[in-house]
Design a protein around this motif. Sequence first.
Motif, PDB file in Angstrom:
ATOM      1  N   LEU A  94       0.831  -1.203   0.000  1.00  0.00           N
ATOM      2  CA  LEU A  94       0.000   0.000   0.000  1.00  0.00           C
ATOM      3  C   LEU A  94       0.868   1.258   0.000  1.00  0.00           C
ATOM      4  O   LEU A  94       0.658   2.181  -0.797  1.00  0.00           O
ATOM      5  CB  LEU A  94      -0.919  -0.005   1.224  1.00  0.00           C
ATOM      6  CG  LEU A  94      -1.727   1.269   1.475  1.00  0.00           C
ATOM      7  CD1 LEU A  94      -2.679   1.546   0.321  1.00  0.00           C
ATOM      8  CD2 LEU A  94      -2.493   1.170   2.786  1.00  0.00           C
ATOM      9  N   ASN A  95       1.856   1.283   0.876  1.00  0.00           N
ATOM     10  CA  ASN A  95       2.707   2.468   0.966  1.00  0.00           C
ATOM     11  C   ASN A  95       3.578   2.626  -0.277  1.00  0.00           C
ATOM     12  O   ASN A  95       3.911   3.752  -0.667  1.00  0.00           O
ATOM     13  CB  ASN A  95       3.561   2.400   2.223  1.00  0.00           C
ATOM     14  CG  ASN A  95       2.742   2.583   3.487  1.00  0.00           C
ATOM     15  OD1 ASN A  95       1.561   2.916   3.437  1.00  0.00           O
ATOM     16  ND2 ASN A  95       3.354   2.352   4.629  1.00  0.00           N
ATOM     17  N   ARG A  96       3.956   1.504  -0.893  1.00  0.00           N
ATOM     18  CA  ARG A  96       4.714   1.611  -2.142  1.00  0.00           C
ATOM     19  C   ARG A  96       3.836   2.238  -3.225  1.00  0.00           C
ATOM     20  O   ARG A  96       4.303   3.072  -4.009  1.00  0.00           O
ATOM     21  CB  ARG A  96       5.231   0.248  -2.593  1.00  0.00           C
ATOM     22  CG  ARG A  96       6.156   0.353  -3.815  1.00  0.00           C
ATOM     23  CD  ARG A  96       6.783  -0.975  -4.193  1.00  0.00           C
ATOM     24  NE  ARG A  96       5.810  -1.917  -4.736  1.00  0.00           N
ATOM     25  CZ  ARG A  96       6.138  -3.106  -5.233  1.00  0.00           C
ATOM     26  NH1 ARG A  96       7.407  -3.503  -5.231  1.00  0.00           N
ATOM     27  NH2 ARG A  96       5.206  -3.923  -5.709  1.00  0.00           N
ATOM     28  N   ALA A  97       2.566   1.849  -3.260  1.00  0.00           N
ATOM     29  CA  ALA A  97       1.647   2.440  -4.235  1.00  0.00           C
ATOM     30  C   ALA A  97       1.539   3.948  -4.023  1.00  0.00           C
ATOM     31  O   ALA A  97       1.544   4.729  -4.992  1.00  0.00           O
ATOM     32  CB  ALA A  97       0.269   1.786  -4.117  1.00  0.00           C
ATOM     33  N   ILE A  98       1.459   4.371  -2.769  1.00  0.00           N
ATOM     34  CA  ILE A  98       1.384   5.800  -2.459  1.00  0.00           C
ATOM     35  C   ILE A  98       2.670   6.500  -2.904  1.00  0.00           C
ATOM     36  O   ILE A  98       2.639   7.610  -3.460  1.00  0.00           O
ATOM     37  CB  ILE A  98       1.117   5.998  -0.957  1.00  0.00           C
ATOM     38  CG1 ILE A  98      -0.274   5.479  -0.596  1.00  0.00           C
ATOM     39  CG2 ILE A  98       1.261   7.465  -0.567  1.00  0.00           C
ATOM     40  CD1 ILE A  98      -0.544   5.387   0.891  1.00  0.00           C
ATOM     41  N   SER A  99       3.810   5.843  -2.695  1.00  0.00           N
ATOM     42  CA  SER A  99       5.090   6.414  -3.112  1.00  0.00           C
ATOM     43  C   SER A  99       5.190   6.481  -4.628  1.00  0.00           C
ATOM     44  O   SER A  99       5.704   7.468  -5.179  1.00  0.00           O
ATOM     45  CB  SER A  99       6.242   5.581  -2.541  1.00  0.00           C
ATOM     46  OG  SER A  99       6.238   5.591  -1.131  1.00  0.00           O
ATOM     47  N   TYR A 100       4.728   5.441  -5.312  1.00  0.00           N
ATOM     48  CA  TYR A 100       4.720   5.474  -6.776  1.00  0.00           C
ATOM     49  C   TYR A 100       3.894   6.661  -7.276  1.00  0.00           C
ATOM     50  O   TYR A 100       4.284   7.347  -8.229  1.00  0.00           O
ATOM     51  CB  TYR A 100       4.140   4.180  -7.346  1.00  0.00           C
ATOM     52  CG  TYR A 100       5.100   3.028  -7.469  1.00  0.00           C
ATOM     53  CD1 TYR A 100       6.398   3.211  -7.941  1.00  0.00           C
ATOM     54  CD2 TYR A 100       4.699   1.722  -7.152  1.00  0.00           C
ATOM     55  CE1 TYR A 100       7.280   2.144  -8.074  1.00  0.00           C
ATOM     56  CE2 TYR A 100       5.573   0.651  -7.287  1.00  0.00           C
ATOM     57  CZ  TYR A 100       6.859   0.863  -7.746  1.00  0.00           C
ATOM     58  OH  TYR A 100       7.720  -0.198  -7.886  1.00  0.00           O
ATOM     59  N   ARG A 101       2.751   6.893  -6.651  1.00  0.00           N
ATOM     60  CA  ARG A 101       1.916   8.028  -7.081  1.00  0.00           C
ATOM     61  C   ARG A 101       2.657   9.344  -6.858  1.00  0.00           C
ATOM     62  O   ARG A 101       2.589  10.253  -7.690  1.00  0.00           O
ATOM     63  CB  ARG A 101       0.587   8.017  -6.336  1.00  0.00           C
ATOM     64  CG  ARG A 101      -0.340   9.135  -6.812  1.00  0.00           C
ATOM     65  CD  ARG A 101      -1.685   9.121  -6.124  1.00  0.00           C
ATOM     66  NE  ARG A 101      -2.440  10.312  -6.485  1.00  0.00           N
ATOM     67  CZ  ARG A 101      -3.054  11.090  -5.607  1.00  0.00           C
ATOM     68  NH1 ARG A 101      -3.054  10.794  -4.317  1.00  0.00           N
ATOM     69  NH2 ARG A 101      -3.705  12.166  -6.011  1.00  0.00           N
ATOM     70  N   ALA A 102       3.372   9.449  -5.740  1.00  0.00           N
ATOM     71  CA  ALA A 102       4.146  10.668  -5.483  1.00  0.00           C
ATOM     72  C   ALA A 102       5.211  10.876  -6.554  1.00  0.00           C
ATOM     73  O   ALA A 102       5.567  12.017  -6.869  1.00  0.00           O
ATOM     74  CB  ALA A 102       4.790  10.590  -4.097  1.00  0.00           C
ATOM     75  N   LEU A 108       2.376   1.910 -12.111  1.00  0.00           N
ATOM     76  CA  LEU A 108       2.924   1.041 -11.071  1.00  0.00           C
ATOM     77  C   LEU A 108       2.083   1.137  -9.800  1.00  0.00           C
ATOM     78  O   LEU A 108       1.853   0.124  -9.115  1.00  0.00           O
ATOM     79  CB  LEU A 108       4.382   1.411 -10.787  1.00  0.00           C
ATOM     80  CG  LEU A 108       5.358   1.135 -11.922  1.00  0.00           C
ATOM     81  CD1 LEU A 108       6.748   1.690 -11.604  1.00  0.00           C
ATOM     82  CD2 LEU A 108       5.452  -0.370 -12.195  1.00  0.00           C
ATOM     83  N   ALA A 109       1.620   2.333  -9.484  1.00  0.00           N
ATOM     84  CA  ALA A 109       0.732   2.488  -8.327  1.00  0.00           C
ATOM     85  C   ALA A 109      -0.549   1.692  -8.532  1.00  0.00           C
ATOM     86  O   ALA A 109      -1.005   0.968  -7.634  1.00  0.00           O
ATOM     87  CB  ALA A 109       0.418   3.969  -8.112  1.00  0.00           C
ATOM     88  N   ILE A 110      -1.128   1.800  -9.715  1.00  0.00           N
ATOM     89  CA  ILE A 110      -2.380   1.083 -10.014  1.00  0.00           C
ATOM     90  C   ILE A 110      -2.167  -0.426  -9.934  1.00  0.00           C
ATOM     91  O   ILE A 110      -3.022  -1.159  -9.408  1.00  0.00           O
ATOM     92  CB  ILE A 110      -2.901   1.500 -11.400  1.00  0.00           C
ATOM     93  CG1 ILE A 110      -3.405   2.951 -11.346  1.00  0.00           C
ATOM     94  CG2 ILE A 110      -4.011   0.572 -11.880  1.00  0.00           C
ATOM     95  CD1 ILE A 110      -3.615   3.590 -12.701  1.00  0.00           C
ATOM     96  N   ALA A 111      -1.025  -0.901 -10.408  1.00  0.00           N
ATOM     97  CA  ALA A 111      -0.737  -2.337 -10.342  1.00  0.00           C
ATOM     98  C   ALA A 111      -0.692  -2.816  -8.896  1.00  0.00           C
ATOM     99  O   ALA A 111      -1.199  -3.903  -8.570  1.00  0.00           O
ATOM    100  CB  ALA A 111       0.578  -2.637 -11.045  1.00  0.00           C
ATOM    101  N   ASP A 112      -0.098  -2.026  -8.011  1.00  0.00           N
ATOM    102  CA  ASP A 112      -0.076  -2.407  -6.596  1.00  0.00           C
ATOM    103  C   ASP A 112      -1.490  -2.407  -6.012  1.00  0.00           C
ATOM    104  O   ASP A 112      -1.861  -3.308  -5.248  1.00  0.00           O
ATOM    105  CB  ASP A 112       0.827  -1.470  -5.795  1.00  0.00           C
ATOM    106  CG  ASP A 112       2.280  -1.947  -5.746  1.00  0.00           C
ATOM    107  OD1 ASP A 112       2.535  -3.115  -6.088  1.00  0.00           O
ATOM    108  OD2 ASP A 112       3.148  -1.148  -5.365  1.00  0.00           O
ATOM    109  N   TYR A 113      -2.287  -1.396  -6.357  1.00  0.00           N
ATOM    110  CA  TYR A 113      -3.665  -1.377  -5.857  1.00  0.00           C
ATOM    111  C   TYR A 113      -4.476  -2.541  -6.412  1.00  0.00           C
ATOM    112  O   TYR A 113      -5.308  -3.120  -5.699  1.00  0.00           O
ATOM    113  CB  TYR A 113      -4.338  -0.043  -6.198  1.00  0.00           C
ATOM    114  CG  TYR A 113      -3.853   1.105  -5.348  1.00  0.00           C
ATOM    115  CD1 TYR A 113      -3.899   1.033  -3.960  1.00  0.00           C
ATOM    116  CD2 TYR A 113      -3.346   2.264  -5.923  1.00  0.00           C
ATOM    117  CE1 TYR A 113      -3.448   2.071  -3.175  1.00  0.00           C
ATOM    118  CE2 TYR A 113      -2.894   3.322  -5.140  1.00  0.00           C
ATOM    119  CZ  TYR A 113      -2.948   3.219  -3.772  1.00  0.00           C
ATOM    120  OH  TYR A 113      -2.504   4.254  -2.989  1.00  0.00           O
ATOM    121  N   ASP A 114      -4.227  -2.904  -7.666  1.00  0.00           N
ATOM    122  CA  ASP A 114      -4.920  -4.075  -8.238  1.00  0.00           C
ATOM    123  C   ASP A 114      -4.625  -5.323  -7.400  1.00  0.00           C
ATOM    124  O   ASP A 114      -5.534  -6.115  -7.098  1.00  0.00           O
ATOM    125  CB  ASP A 114      -4.462  -4.311  -9.677  1.00  0.00           C
ATOM    126  CG  ASP A 114      -5.001  -3.275 -10.655  1.00  0.00           C
ATOM    127  OD1 ASP A 114      -5.936  -2.544 -10.293  1.00  0.00           O
ATOM    128  OD2 ASP A 114      -4.477  -3.216 -11.788  1.00  0.00           O
TER     129      ASP A 114
END
Length: 204
Positions: A94-102, A108-114
């Motif tokens: 989850l936090n990696r997805a937030i970091s990818y968005r930043a 890559l963020a969407i892939a983590d959320y998926d």
Amino acid sequence: MLADLLFAMLSAEEIPPPTFEQARASCFASRALTRERVAGCTQILDAATLDERTRARALFRRAGAYYALRNHRAAVADYSSALALDPAMSEARLNRAISYRALRQFDLAIADYDALIATNPREARLYNNRGNAHRDAGHTDLALADFTEATRLNPLSPQAFFNRGALYMQLGRDREALAEFDHALALDPQYAQARSARSQLQPR
């Protein structure tokens, strides 16, 4: 005066590095300052004696400190290393997805959320967060679908209603945006973002 200065320079003492236990405390203590946490976690990660679970936790803690320092690339690297050791560490993903968005690496963020939604399909915040990434990536329809699902799963979340309203506002659908902001404010009358956004709108 000069002699005193030279004496002070010659008699300066070296400060010993923190012990392993002190470094461990800096890494894992909830109140540790971010730079102290980075230093403490780095020191214990350099030790070869850590078991995989503790190493993953130390990487996770250091990543959080890096994120707080806005070093998002370092945060992503540590979250990825933690996940390599413990793929079930959902908070790291989850936090990696937030970091990818930043970092504006929205795909890559969407892939983590998926991946997170696949194992937690009723977690409203995941749809809300993925909706933000879809919106930033220009996937308007997918963002709207995610915000709508977030409001369905958690009708008490003012953030999801606000995000859907902000998207409507972006699309020029002001009446629908007003309704969403009003709903968010009904849930949280102190929601400053919703109040500010609402004040900018006039129904069309």
